[in-house]
Write a protein that holds these residues in place. Structure first.
Motif, PDB file in Angstrom:
ATOM      1  N   GLN A 191       0.820  -1.200   0.000  1.00  0.00           N
ATOM      2  CA  GLN A 191       0.000   0.000   0.000  1.00  0.00           C
ATOM      3  C   GLN A 191       0.860   1.259   0.000  1.00  0.00           C
ATOM      4  N   ASP A 219       2.799   1.549  -3.372  1.00  0.00           N
ATOM      5  CA  ASP A 219       1.931   2.012  -4.456  1.00  0.00           C
ATOM      6  C   ASP A 219       1.649   3.506  -4.331  1.00  0.00           C
ATOM      7  N   GLN A 220       1.369   3.970  -3.111  1.00  0.00           N
ATOM      8  CA  GLN A 220       1.100   5.396  -2.904  1.00  0.00           C
ATOM      9  C   GLN A 220       2.319   6.240  -3.291  1.00  0.00           C
ATOM     10  N   TYR A 221       3.495   5.777  -2.894  1.00  0.00           N
ATOM     11  CA  TYR A 221       4.720   6.529  -3.164  1.00  0.00           C
ATOM     12  C   TYR A 221       4.980   6.594  -4.671  1.00  0.00           C
ATOM     13  N   GLN A 222       4.822   5.473  -5.357  1.00  0.00           N
ATOM     14  CA  GLN A 222       5.067   5.461  -6.795  1.00  0.00           C
ATOM     15  C   GLN A 222       4.037   6.310  -7.546  1.00  0.00           C
ATOM     16  N   GLN A 223       2.794   6.262  -7.099  1.00  0.00           N
ATOM     17  CA  GLN A 223       1.767   7.070  -7.755  1.00  0.00           C
ATOM     18  C   GLN A 223       2.028   8.559  -7.573  1.00  0.00           C
ATOM     19  N   ARG A 224       2.516   8.938  -6.382  1.00  0.00           N
ATOM     20  CA  ARG A 224       2.745  10.363  -6.125  1.00  0.00           C
ATOM     21  C   ARG A 224       4.033  10.857  -6.758  1.00  0.00           C
ATOM     22  N   TYR A 225       5.100  10.061  -6.698  1.00  0.00           N
ATOM     23  CA  TYR A 225       6.415  10.547  -7.111  1.00  0.00           C
ATOM     24  C   TYR A 225       6.968   9.851  -8.353  1.00  0.00           C
ATOM     25  N   GLY A 226       6.348   8.741  -8.771  1.00  0.00           N
ATOM     26  CA  GLY A 226       6.838   8.036  -9.942  1.00  0.00           C
ATOM     27  C   GLY A 226       8.261   7.548  -9.789  1.00  0.00           C
TER      28      GLY A 226
END
Length: 333
Positions: free
Chosen positions: A155, A158-165
């Motif tokens: 979780q 996924d949040q980190y990748q969605q926000r910062y790529g």
């Protein structure tokens, strides 16, 4: 040499903590040869799970070995909590010269003191290492497996990748990460330190390295845990009065589960002992306390979906001669 994308297989290596001689022996055992000043394998790629610095007898040498491999394209190193701590310890708070992201307390100095002493005469080299630490991946997802220093939290990842790529920090996110209410702070705490549960009633546990702690490390793979003993994952046992105490609903809510249907996962961090073997069919911890005269451990990963104990490789460290091998061993099935 084999880069990350073209490698025929991966050799995942546990917490080195300055054990440079043992690292050399492990690499040579797995068929890595020195070419142009760095170790490389023609077909395989080495992946270090983090915590190369601190504690051990040859920190600068060990880190030099790993960085040379990474620079040449034959290895990848993830950030461990010790590299993260070093970054925070050595990064001043904005606009201040005597206050740092990680407090310069006696406890914190004790952890990093050996590393700082080894680099005392090489300040530019140390700054270069700190700059490199900031670029290290925090987690790694490959087609065949996942790698993180302490804990894979899907979780948060996924949040980190969605926000910062990205799977890395930068200077801004490093500074944010000391605030555990931020996404960067929650991610760094979970991925590099794992899941902690605070001991009740003001109780403490004293670890084998002398630190008094108010919490214990918990794992993330047991179905339906009920008691503290069901989830404890550290070398030091819990105080007997609370080992079988039932967890509260709030404590259970903090837990999560890495189930057996997910990709094989490799972690370090947890100071295991005994014969290296998989924890579950798809989780392996590679930290077997090399710096405490245990074992420096690797797993030779190919395309298997179920981990095989015969693929662990290690070097035992002789307590009479720190960072020298006692014997070489493989695990049996």
């Amino acid at each position: 040499m084999a880069d990350l994308q073209q490698a025929a297989g991966f050799d995942l290596i546990g917490d080195v903590h300055g054990c440079a001689l043992t690292l050399r022996l492990l690499l040579e055992r797995m068929g890595y040869n020195q070419v142009d000043g760095h170790y490389q394998h023609r077909q395989r790629h080495a992946i270090f799970v983090g915590d190369v610095i601190d504690r051990g007898p040859r920190i600068r040498e060990a880190l030099g070995i790993v960085k040379a491999m990474v620079d040449a394209g034959g290895a990848t190193m993830l950030m461990g909590n010790h590299e993260y701590n070093a970054l925070c310890y050595c990064t001043p708070v904005d606009g201040q010269s005597d206050t740092f992201l990680r407090e310069h307390s006696p406890r914190h100095l004790r952890l990093i003191k050996d590393t700082l002493e080894e680099y005392e005469a090489h300040p530019e080299e140390w700054q270069g290492m700190l700059d490199w630490f900031l670029t290290l991946p925090l987690f790694l997802e490959l087609e065949s497996c996942r790698v993180v220093h302490a804990c894979w939290d899907s979780q948060l990842i996924d949040q980190y990748q969605q926000r910062y790529g990205s799977n890395q920090l930068n200077d801004q996110r490093l500074r944010e990460s000391v605030d555990k209410s931020t996404l960067s702070g929650r991610l760094m705490d979970r991925l590099t330190r794992g899941l902690d549960i605070r001991l009740p009633d003001g109780l403490t546990v004293t670890s084998k390295d002398g630190f008094v702690r108010h919490f214990f490390r918990a794992h993330f793979w047991k179905d339906n845990p009920e008691t503290y003993n069901d989830v404890v994952f550290q070398p030091d046992p819990l105080p007997e009065p609370i080992a079988h105490r039932r967890m509260s609903p709030q404590e259970k809510q903090r837990l999560f589960h890495y189930d057996g249907e997910q990709k094989p996962l490799f972690i370090g961090h947890y100071w295991r002992t005994g014969t290296p073997q998989a924890i579950t069919s798809n989780i392996a911890c590679l930290d077997y306390s090399a710096v405490k005269y245990g074992k420096l451990v690797a797993y030779r990963m190919d395309q298997e979906t179920s981990l095989c104990n015969s693929k662990f490789v290690w070097i035992d460290v002789d307590p009479q001669e720190p960072d020298l091998p006692e014997r070489e061993s493989d695990a049996d099935d």
